[in-house]
Scaffold this active site. Structure first.
Site, PDB file in Angstrom:
ATOM      1  N   ASP A 135       4.424  -1.347  -1.534  1.00  0.00           N
ATOM      2  CA  ASP A 135       3.313  -1.317  -1.827  1.00  0.00           C
ATOM      3  C   ASP A 135       4.127  -0.692  -3.116  1.00  0.00           C
ATOM      4  O   ASP A 135       4.589   0.206  -2.895  1.00  0.00           O
ATOM      5  CB  ASP A 135       1.938  -0.924  -1.961  1.00  0.00           C
ATOM      6  CG  ASP A 135       1.063  -1.579  -0.759  1.00  0.00           C
ATOM      7  OD1 ASP A 135       1.298  -2.771  -0.463  1.00  0.00           O
ATOM      8  OD2 ASP A 135       0.275  -0.990   0.199  1.00  0.00           O
ATOM      9  N   ASP A 178      -0.494  -8.854  -1.851  1.00  0.00           N
ATOM     10  CA  ASP A 178      -1.701  -8.490  -1.953  1.00  0.00           C
ATOM     11  C   ASP A 178      -2.474  -9.732  -2.504  1.00  0.00           C
ATOM     12  O   ASP A 178      -3.956  -9.782  -2.988  1.00  0.00           O
ATOM     13  CB  ASP A 178      -1.903  -6.884  -1.951  1.00  0.00           C
ATOM     14  CG  ASP A 178      -0.888  -5.792  -1.872  1.00  0.00           C
ATOM     15  OD1 ASP A 178      -1.057  -6.173  -0.233  1.00  0.00           O
ATOM     16  OD2 ASP A 178      -0.625  -5.252  -1.423  1.00  0.00           O
TER      17      ASP A 178
END
Length: 159
Positions: A117, A136
């Protein structure tokens, strides 16, 4: 079904390409503070390895292979489900977004043991402590799209 494939393909490709650039071209994990300011504070690349689920929940447990299996099972279920439900064009695209994003995060877990991320967005005096990635965003958008663009009349297309 073709829309689902192409939506998933492009999401998967964009997700993996962005992760490759961030990890190996920019070298975000090796930078001081593991941060790279693109357009501060609106867009900052901030490295975070997510070993858990959303927002790093359950990151202290070794759930790598469980989460890989769950993501693959969800992909299979969505493919099965969309063949039985009446979906609009946007419904098929939404399924592709969800599947492409889920497979992008599966690749991360298999290769790195965690999901990479790195997107961090803040605005208007609010500092967002969380990072996310293209997969995501796609999973979230795809799930919302499946809720919004599925015919709720109870009729199935039959296969």
């Amino acid at each position: 079904m073709r829309l689902t494939f192409w939506a998933g393909f492009w999401v998967f490709l964009a997700d993996q390409l962005s992760k490759y650039i961030v990890l190996y071209q920019i070298g975000l994990p090796t930078l001081p503070d593991q941060t790279y300011e693109v357009f501060p504070p609106f867009l900052v690349l901030r490295m975070a390895w997510n070993r858990g689920v959303n927002f790093g929940l359950f990151a202290d447990f070794d759930m790598r292979w469980v989460l890989v299996c769950v993501a693959l099972a969800i992909c299979i279920f969505v493919l099965w489900w969309m063949r039985r439900e009446a979906l609009s064009r946007w419904g098929y695209i939404s399924a592709g977004l969800l599947i492409g994003g889920a497979l992008g995060n599966v690749v991360d877990r298999v290769l790195h043991g965690a999901v990479a991320d790195f997107l961090n967005m803040s605005c208007c005096g609010f500092t967002n402590p969380y990072a996310f990635n293209i997969a995501d965003i796609s999973i979230f958008a795809g799930a919302i799209g499946l809720v919004l663009f599925t015919d709720d009349s109870g009729k199935t297309t039959g296969t």
